[in-house]
Scaffold this motif. Structure first.
Motif, PDB file in Angstrom:
ATOM      1  N   LYS A  58      33.626 -11.066  -6.793  1.00  0.00           N
ATOM      2  CA  LYS A  58      33.279 -12.121  -5.829  1.00  0.00           C
ATOM      3  C   LYS A  58      34.526 -12.889  -5.427  1.00  0.00           C
ATOM      4  O   LYS A  58      35.420 -13.128  -6.243  1.00  0.00           O
ATOM      5  N   ASN A 109      31.131 -19.101   1.128  1.00  0.00           N
ATOM      6  CA  ASN A 109      30.160 -19.566   0.142  1.00  0.00           C
ATOM      7  C   ASN A 109      28.828 -19.924   0.796  1.00  0.00           C
ATOM      8  O   ASN A 109      28.768 -20.226   1.999  1.00  0.00           O
ATOM      9  N   LEU A 166      35.100 -23.205  -7.933  1.00  0.00           N
ATOM     10  CA  LEU A 166      34.161 -22.343  -7.211  1.00  0.00           C
ATOM     11  C   LEU A 166      34.086 -22.666  -5.721  1.00  0.00           C
ATOM     12  O   LEU A 166      33.400 -21.959  -4.978  1.00  0.00           O
ATOM     13  N   THR A 214      32.515 -24.814  -4.127  1.00  0.00           N
ATOM     14  CA  THR A 214      31.180 -25.194  -3.665  1.00  0.00           C
ATOM     15  C   THR A 214      31.225 -26.587  -3.048  1.00  0.00           C
ATOM     16  O   THR A 214      31.919 -27.479  -3.552  1.00  0.00           O
ATOM     17  N   TYR A 226      35.527 -16.555  -3.871  1.00  0.00           N
ATOM     18  CA  TYR A 226      35.015 -17.907  -3.650  1.00  0.00           C
ATOM     19  C   TYR A 226      35.918 -18.606  -2.641  1.00  0.00           C
ATOM     20  O   TYR A 226      37.123 -18.788  -2.880  1.00  0.00           O
ATOM     21  N   TYR A 227      35.349 -18.991  -1.511  1.00  0.00           N
ATOM     22  CA  TYR A 227      36.097 -19.662  -0.450  1.00  0.00           C
ATOM     23  C   TYR A 227      35.072 -20.375   0.421  1.00  0.00           C
ATOM     24  O   TYR A 227      33.988 -19.838   0.679  1.00  0.00           O
TER      25      TYR A 227
END
Length: 614
Positions: free
Chosen positions: A498, A505, A373, A375, A500-501
């Protein structure tokens, strides 16, 4: 773009490739289900999940010679590691399945060579844990989680020595001695292997107590060390020069420390001069604070072992959705772990509440950014909590890479998989760990390493890794730019749920805290679609290499969650990880070319969407 068929190595025709082609969504599911139409066509696989054919061939030959019918063997680089595997099986397996469990150790020469000699550099010993079919799943667990298994290049080299009669059972091995016919086999090698040994019932030659280990004349044992070293140099030198091994490892360590510019003059200077500066922001960082391992997971495993040795037995914290084996290591090789799966501020609030209530931990393990993800945890806050409540911080920087971010000031240990973008060529494994010399536990960690660290990074692998990584820093800029270009294409498409990068984020401020002035946001992108059928159509159509791993010099696409969490998809979904997520490791292609590849795959997904709407 290359056209990879199902089961072919990625890169093509590469004996020690790190990835394997799974070109359709159904092929990934078939692999996870163990379906023959997939598994039977695989020439290789990711090395900690697929036992390389070279390793398997040697293991089968060892079982035939030393085992009993129905047994299997797992190969390890040292006696100590094999013993750890045996202990793990005995601790985890039912007592009824460990009856035939044993470890054997094969060595080239019983004489201890002087440090720095070619023989010391190569160290062509190998160990095997032989067990029943019932105990095999536990041996494979140990092998997968720890990354302690042998390199395929080591297995290939040692198998050749074994077939030539140049590897024998260690005299301390409790298994029956090697038959005399094997150890006395006539061959081109050291005289030690062409005359009776104590193992064969012959008379053992001992070194005089006052003899130099590298002496001449009547110093028989010393001359044998020289002879064996010369033999290894000649045999190994058919492919690679042994004299390059230690300079290669030194260059890798300095490159990881950010203290090697890669100029031809600098690489030609051996030994290297003292490190005067680095890009890590730690002025007193030294080369010997960087440790090399055969793969990234082994670096994590040994970081955990070192902390247990330095601080005692306490639970750890896995902070953020983990790479599959990190959590397994913390759960299975110690008193357990507490898991915070979102890496959010709310998770940090919960952790802080536990700490204030008196709970104490060994260490917090996290990735920066997380996989898949992307994150980024709040390392500044984690560092403050660690300083206040006395726990170590271990950061895996594999995805961020030290060319984009600097996380060492926030960590006690920084680990990385060198297999990924540091190498780029997808043909060699490696891992590293850096001890922060300003960390609270540095002295204790160094004391543990002084006692327990084994350099098991195979010499051929080190030489390949050094060569591959020379242009590491220059590759990052292109990869960063390509990743952002792909993100722009994906973010503009209405089928995408979506992207995710790290740049997009919610945790971007945490990334920016560690981002270097000239750094970017990395080469890993994940994407989800509103509809599963659109994700499948996109994946099947995209004209890139498709298989496991990341950080390759070519774009590599994977339905990551299917491969990494197939048996726990609902669990992963509970942490916001969509089972149909597609992960894209961005390569060095021309930017416009790779954008067109993604636009074409999105067009295939759009065609599927139109079919669905009819």
């Amino acid at each position: 773009m290359p056209n990879f068929n199902l089961g072919e190595s990625i890169p093509l025709d590469t004996a020690h490739a790190v990835s394997v082609s799974l070109p359709t969504w159904s092929a990934n599911v078939g692999y996870e289900e163990g379906e023959d139409w997939v598994v039977s066509r695989m020439t290789t696989g990711y090395p900690r999940f697929f036992i390389h054919r070279s390793i398997e061939a040697f293991a089968n030959e060892l079982v035939a010679k030393f085992g009993t019918k129905g047994c299997r063997a797992m190969l390890f680089p040292t006696k100590q590691i094999a013993s750890r595997c045996v202990n793990f099986i005995r601790a985890k397996a039912p007592p009824s399945v460990v009856g035939n469990l044993e470890a054997i150790h094969l060595v080239l020469d019983a004489t201890n060579p002087p440090s720095g000699s070619p023989q010391a550099s190569l160290c062509p010993d190998i160990s095997a844990v032989i067990c029943s079919q019932e105990a095999w799943p536990y041996a494979k667990q140990y092998w997968q989680h720890t990354g302690d298994g042998v390199s395929s290049r080591r297995a290939e080299f040692c198998h050749g020595l074994f077939r030539d009669g140049l590897l024998r059972l260690d005299e301390a091995t409790p298994t029956s001695p090697v038959p005399a016919a094997t150890t006395q086999k006539s061959c081109r090698g050291p005289r030690r292997y062409q005359r009776p040994m104590s193992l064969d019932g012959g008379e053992k030659t001992s070194m005089p107590s006052n003899a130099s280990p590298v002496g001449r004349g009547t110093d028989v044992a010393g001359s044998e060390v020289q002879e064996t070293s010369q033999f290894l140099e000649e045999r190994f030198g058919r492919n690679l020069d042994l004299s390059f091994v230690e300079p290669a490892k030194s260059a890798i360590r300095r490159r990881i420390a950010g203290a090697l510019s890669n100029s031809k003059h600098e690489l030609a200077t051996s030994p290297f001069p003292e490190m005067e500066s680095n890009t890590r922001g730690i002025v007193n960082l030294r080369e010997d604070d960087v440790y090399l391992f055969p793969c990234g997971m082994n670096a994590i495993f040994n970081a955990h072992r070192a902390l247990l040795g330095a601080r005692g037995s306490m639970k750890s914290i896995n902070f953020g959705f983990p790479y599959v084996d990190t959590l397994k290591i913390l759960e299975k090789f110690g008193p357990g772990a507490v898991f915070f799966g979102h890496a959010s501020e709310s998770d940090l609030d919960s952790l802080e509440a536990s700490l204030k209530s008196g709970e104490r931990f060994l260490a917090l393990f996290c990735e920066f950014p997380g996989n898949p993800l992307l994150t980024c945890p709040n390392l500044a806050r984690i560092r403050r909590l660690a300083d206040t409540y006395d726990f170590a911080v271990v950061v895996d920087e594999t995805i961020g890479t030290f060319a984009n971010v600097n996380v060492l000031p926030f960590a006690d240990i920084v680990v990385s998989s060198l297999t990924k973008i540091f190498s780029g060529d997808c043909n060699v494994m490696g891992g590293s760990a850096i001890f922060n010399p300003n960390g609270r536990y540095y002295a204790a960690l160094k004391a543990v390493a002084q006692k327990d660290f084994e350099d098991t990074y195979w010499s051929e692998d080190a030489i390949f890794m050094e060569r591959n990584s020379r242009d590491f820093a220059s590759r990052i800029d292109r990869i960063n730019a390509n990743a952002e270009a792909i993100c722009n294409v994906l973010r503009a498409d209405p089928l995408i749920k979506k992207v995710y990068y790290p740049r997009y984020n919610e945790s971007r401020p945490n990334y920016d805290t560690c981002k270097l002035p000239d750094g970017g946001y990395g080469g890993l992108v994940s994407v989800t679609f509103h509809d599963r059928s659109h994700a499948v159509a996109f994946y099947d159509a995209i004209d890139t290499a498709k298989g496991p791993s990341l950080g390759t010099n070519f774009t590599l696409t994977s339905p990551y969650v299917i491969l990494a969490h197939y048996q726990e998809l609902d669990w992963a979904a509970g942490f916001g990880v969509d089972p149909d997520l597609i992960r894209i490791s961005v390569g060095l292609e021309e930017t416009e070319q790779i954008k067109d590849v993604f636009k074409s795959a999105l067009a295939a997904a759009a065609a599927e969407a139109r079919t669905d709407s009819k």
